[in-house]
Design a protein around this motif. Structure first.
Motif, PDB file in Angstrom:
ATOM      1  N   ARG A 103       0.854  -1.187   0.000  1.00 56.19           N
ATOM      2  CA  ARG A 103       0.000   0.000   0.000  1.00 56.19           C
ATOM      3  C   ARG A 103       0.890   1.237   0.000  1.00 56.19           C
ATOM      4  O   ARG A 103       1.812   1.355   0.799  1.00 56.19           O
ATOM      5  CB  ARG A 103      -0.891  -0.004   1.228  1.00 56.19           C
ATOM      6  CG  ARG A 103      -1.948   1.078   1.202  1.00 56.19           C
ATOM      7  CD  ARG A 103      -2.980   0.888   2.286  1.00 56.19           C
ATOM      8  NE  ARG A 103      -3.706  -0.370   2.176  1.00 56.19           N
ATOM      9  CZ  ARG A 103      -4.719  -0.618   1.334  1.00 56.19           C
ATOM     10  NH1 ARG A 103      -5.098   0.320   0.494  1.00 56.19           N
ATOM     11  NH2 ARG A 103      -5.318  -1.778   1.325  1.00 56.19           N
ATOM     12  N   HIS A 115      -1.141  -1.681  -4.401  1.00 57.14           N
ATOM     13  CA  HIS A 115      -0.433  -1.981  -5.641  1.00 57.14           C
ATOM     14  C   HIS A 115      -0.058  -3.459  -5.648  1.00 57.14           C
ATOM     15  O   HIS A 115       0.569  -3.947  -4.711  1.00 57.14           O
ATOM     16  CB  HIS A 115       0.839  -1.129  -5.747  1.00 57.14           C
ATOM     17  CG  HIS A 115       0.559   0.333  -5.769  1.00 57.14           C
ATOM     18  ND1 HIS A 115       0.210   1.007  -6.914  1.00 57.14           N
ATOM     19  CD2 HIS A 115       0.550   1.252  -4.772  1.00 57.14           C
ATOM     20  CE1 HIS A 115       0.017   2.277  -6.638  1.00 57.14           C
ATOM     21  NE2 HIS A 115       0.211   2.450  -5.338  1.00 57.14           N
ATOM     22  N   ARG A 153      -3.330   3.670  -1.949  1.00 58.09           N
ATOM     23  CA  ARG A 153      -3.753   2.681  -2.946  1.00 58.09           C
ATOM     24  C   ARG A 153      -2.996   1.381  -2.748  1.00 58.09           C
ATOM     25  O   ARG A 153      -1.839   1.380  -2.338  1.00 58.09           O
ATOM     26  CB  ARG A 153      -3.472   3.205  -4.357  1.00 58.09           C
ATOM     27  CG  ARG A 153      -4.256   4.460  -4.680  1.00 58.09           C
ATOM     28  CD  ARG A 153      -4.081   4.892  -6.107  1.00 58.09           C
ATOM     29  NE  ARG A 153      -4.536   3.817  -6.984  1.00 58.09           N
ATOM     30  CZ  ARG A 153      -4.171   3.690  -8.244  1.00 58.09           C
ATOM     31  NH1 ARG A 153      -3.349   4.549  -8.772  1.00 58.09           N
ATOM     32  NH2 ARG A 153      -4.620   2.704  -8.980  1.00 58.09           N
TER      33      ARG A 153
END
Length: 79
Positions: free
Chosen positions: A20, A26, A24
């Motif tokens: 993270r 990933h 977000r």
């Protein structure tokens, strides 16, 4: 400045599969390289494991300190 990454998920072999960053999640799509860094003992740095990963359009260099509860951080990011 290095960004701390408290949320990194590893596979059974101990390699990162997701992390993270910037709010977000990933997903790691490729492991580009991995290495062991011994640390600068004269500065009391811990040894660490390092990975260069591809996560979609991002290339990230992730580091983890080799000590119990060792922290993760993002050493480099390229998009």
């Amino acid at each position: 400045m290095q960004a701390l990454l408290p949320d990194v998920t590893l596979d059974r072999a101990g390699r990162p599969v997701r992390f993270r960053y910037g709010g977000r999640l990933h997903l790691v799509t490729a492991l580009v390289d991995d290495w062991r860094y011994g640390g600068r003992w004269w500065l009391d740095e811990s040894p660490r494991d390092c990975w260069l990963v591809q996560a979609g359009p991002l290339t990230a260099e992730l580091h983890r300190e080799d000590r119990p509860g060792g922290r993760w951080w993002l050493a480099r990011l390229q998009d």
